[in-house]
Design a protein around this motif. Structure first.
Motif, short mmCIF file in Angstrom:
data_model
loop_
_atom_site.label_atom_id
_atom_site.label_comp_id
_atom_site.label_asym_id
_atom_site.label_seq_id
_atom_site.Cartn_x
_atom_site.Cartn_y
_atom_site.Cartn_z
N SER A 18 0.92 -1.09 0.15
CA SER A 18 0.35 -0.19 0.07
C SER A 18 0.87 1.48 0.15
O SER A 18 0.22 2.65 -0.73
CB SER A 18 -0.71 -0.69 1.43
OG SER A 18 -1.65 1.78 0.85
N PHE A 19 1.78 1.18 0.74
CA PHE A 19 2.95 2.26 0.72
C PHE A 19 3.24 2.89 -0.54
O PHE A 19 3.31 4.32 -0.73
CB PHE A 19 4.49 2.68 1.96
CG PHE A 19 4.45 3.20 2.22
CD1 PHE A 19 4.11 4.12 2.39
CD2 PHE A 19 6.70 3.01 1.55
CE1 PHE A 19 5.53 5.34 3.31
CE2 PHE A 19 7.39 4.44 1.83
CZ PHE A 19 6.67 5.27 2.48
N ARG A 20 3.86 1.90 -1.02
CA ARG A 20 4.32 1.99 -2.65
C ARG A 20 3.39 2.69 -3.86
O ARG A 20 3.77 3.46 -4.26
CB ARG A 20 4.19 0.63 -3.46
CG ARG A 20 5.84 0.30 -2.40
CD ARG A 20 6.93 -1.57 -2.93
NE ARG A 20 7.87 -1.44 -2.52
CZ ARG A 20 8.19 -2.86 -2.74
NH1 ARG A 20 8.08 -3.90 -3.59
NH2 ARG A 20 9.72 -2.95 -2.50
N PHE A 189 -9.69 12.17 2.08
CA PHE A 189 -9.76 11.58 0.90
C PHE A 189 -9.07 10.43 0.13
O PHE A 189 -9.68 9.60 0.10
CB PHE A 189 -9.16 12.81 -0.03
CG PHE A 189 -9.89 14.08 -0.31
CD1 PHE A 189 -11.39 14.11 -0.84
CD2 PHE A 189 -10.24 14.93 0.40
CE1 PHE A 189 -12.06 15.04 -1.57
CE2 PHE A 189 -11.42 16.93 0.46
CZ PHE A 189 -12.16 16.15 -0.77
N GLY A 190 -8.07 10.26 1.19
CA GLY A 190 -7.12 9.24 0.77
C GLY A 190 -7.67 8.29 1.49
O GLY A 190 -8.06 7.03 1.05
N VAL A 191 -8.35 8.21 2.38
CA VAL A 191 -8.79 6.19 3.01
C VAL A 191 -9.90 6.62 2.62
O VAL A 191 -10.33 5.43 1.92
CB VAL A 191 -8.84 6.93 4.75
CG1 VAL A 191 -9.96 5.71 5.58
CG2 VAL A 191 -7.46 6.78 5.00
N ILE A 223 -1.30 1.92 9.13
CA ILE A 223 0.26 2.06 8.79
C ILE A 223 0.99 2.58 7.60
O ILE A 223 2.01 3.77 7.58
CB ILE A 223 0.55 1.02 8.99
CG1 ILE A 223 0.67 0.37 10.99
CG2 ILE A 223 2.51 1.39 8.98
CD1 ILE A 223 0.59 -0.86 10.99
N SER A 224 0.50 2.35 6.29
CA SER A 224 1.38 2.80 5.23
C SER A 224 1.06 3.97 5.35
O SER A 224 1.05 5.43 5.01
CB SER A 224 0.66 1.88 3.92
OG SER A 224 -0.97 1.97 3.70
N ARG A 225 -0.71 4.25 5.46
CA ARG A 225 -1.08 5.69 5.44
C ARG A 225 -0.22 6.90 6.05
O ARG A 225 0.10 8.28 5.36
CB ARG A 225 -2.58 6.02 5.59
CG ARG A 225 -3.36 7.19 5.88
CD ARG A 225 -3.36 8.14 4.01
NE ARG A 225 -3.59 6.87 3.08
CZ ARG A 225 -3.67 7.21 1.70
NH1 ARG A 225 -3.29 8.56 0.84
NH2 ARG A 225 -4.20 6.77 0.53
#
Length: 368
Positions: A18-20, A189-191, A223-225
């Protein structure tokens, strides 16, 4: 023998992937990095900001209609009167939040000058003192012409030595607001888009075919967010500090406390992102839902302007918003030298918002 399935390893694998994916998302990079940095650059180069001069008056100041200087001063749009106790005004004066404290008293006689005006300022507000002095001189010259043409002057001005103070730069106000702007955008927005798309593309359904538990899926994505947004916070703070001289009173300690505060704010804002992702029936409904929460805060939570500039009837609404308290806590820690333990009120209100948002999120969040 086969190794037992590790929920933690699966969670970290989800976080890594998810981080990538976040870094490959143009919208995530733009909202988290580009927009806040653009505003910081603009306000940083502007430097002085608005010419509005904020002043206070001592308790003994004559504010009656007979005091023509006081009445004329209130008519100037460049002058904003701050109503606080004298101790609070002195504290604001030493921190550069106001330009001066004025004491206007009648001389007690019918001879000119009728009034004595004392201007108490600080070394933190010398840049705007000239505007105040010029305004007062214009008022007095006009009154001399109309009311005291044959007298020395209508009112005399005394300027005591300035008290010591720390200069409150434009960047000290604007950077915490832009950092809060970035955290709010990412959290909502991201979530919202992330989990809606995972549900729509049946990625979550595929996760369910594996032994990983649902809670670890949420934690992995969260965690990635959080990591991405903390990197954003580090970049914003470093640019503000080394390019524009953003104040970090206690240096590295203040820097770490701002990152911890950013973490708290992001976790709270992510709660609304979960709500939006659960309520949205299609991707086009996410922006309207999200803007209902974010847009009022962008405008009213002290992101771009102090809430003191808004009408008094609007200010109580501003003080309810969670971003207001995040911005206030950041400014208190960065400029005033407060610590996290001193921001109990702001953290408490953010905590209440978090409890309410996640309680609703649990009710409306959908996995499929």
């Amino acid at each position: 023998m086969s190794q037992p399935y590790s929920q933690w390893k699966a969670m970290l694998a989800i976080s890594k992937a998810s981080f990538r994916a976040i870094f490959r998302s143009p919208s995530a990079v733009i909202f988290s990095f580009a927009f806040p940095l653009i505003f910081i650059l603009v306000f940083g180069f502007i430097g002085g900001g608005s010419p509005t001069v904020r002043i206070g008056f001592t308790k003994g100041t004559d504010t009656s209609r007979n005091n023509a200087v006081y009445q004329q001063l209130l008519k100037y749009k460049t002058i904003r009167v701050i109503e606080k106790t004298e101790d609070e005004l002195r504290s604001d004066l030493s921190k550069g939040r106001i330009t001066a404290i004025l004491d206007m008293k009648p001389n007690g006689t019918d001879t000119f000058p009728l009034y004595s005006i004392s201007i108490q300022t600080s070394t933190a507000s010398v840049d705007r003192l000239a505007i105040l002095q010029s305004t007062l001189k214009d008022i007095i010259v006009d009154l001399d012409r109309r009311k005291a043409p044959n007298a020395p002057t209508y009112a005399s001005i005394d300027l005591p030595p300035p008290m010591p103070g720390r200069i409150y730069k434009t960047i000290d106000f604007i950077l915490p607001g832009q950092l809060g702007f970035s955290l709010l955008s990412a959290g909502v927005f991201g979530v919202a888009f992330l989990f809606f798309n995972l549900r729509q593309q049946l990625v979550l359904k595929r996760f369910f075919a594996t032994p990983i538990k649902r809670g670890y899926i949420l934690f992995g994505e969260g965690i990635s967010r959080v990591l991405f947004q903390l990197i954003t916070a580090v970049v914003i703070l470093l640019i503000g500090r080394f390019v524009f001289g953003f104040t970090l009173v206690h240096g590295f300690v203040t820097f770490i406390e701002l990152l911890l505060l950013s973490l708290v704010g992001l976790i709270v804002f992510m709660g609304f992102g979960f709500i939006v992702s659960g309520l949205a029936k299609n991707e086009s409904t996410i922006p309207p839902f999200a803007n209902m929460f974010t847009l009022p805060q962008f405008l009213l939570a002290g992101t771009f302007f102090s809430i003191d500039t808004f009408p008094k009837w609007l200010q109580p609404i501003c003080k309810i918003l969670p971003l207001t308290h995040l911005n206030d806590a950041m400014r208190n820690i960065a400029f005033e030298g407060s610590h996290l333990v001193d921001c109990g009120k702001q953290l408490g209100i953010l905590g209440l918002w978090g409890v309410v948002l996640y309680a609703i999120a649990i009710k409306v969040f959908k996995w499929e």
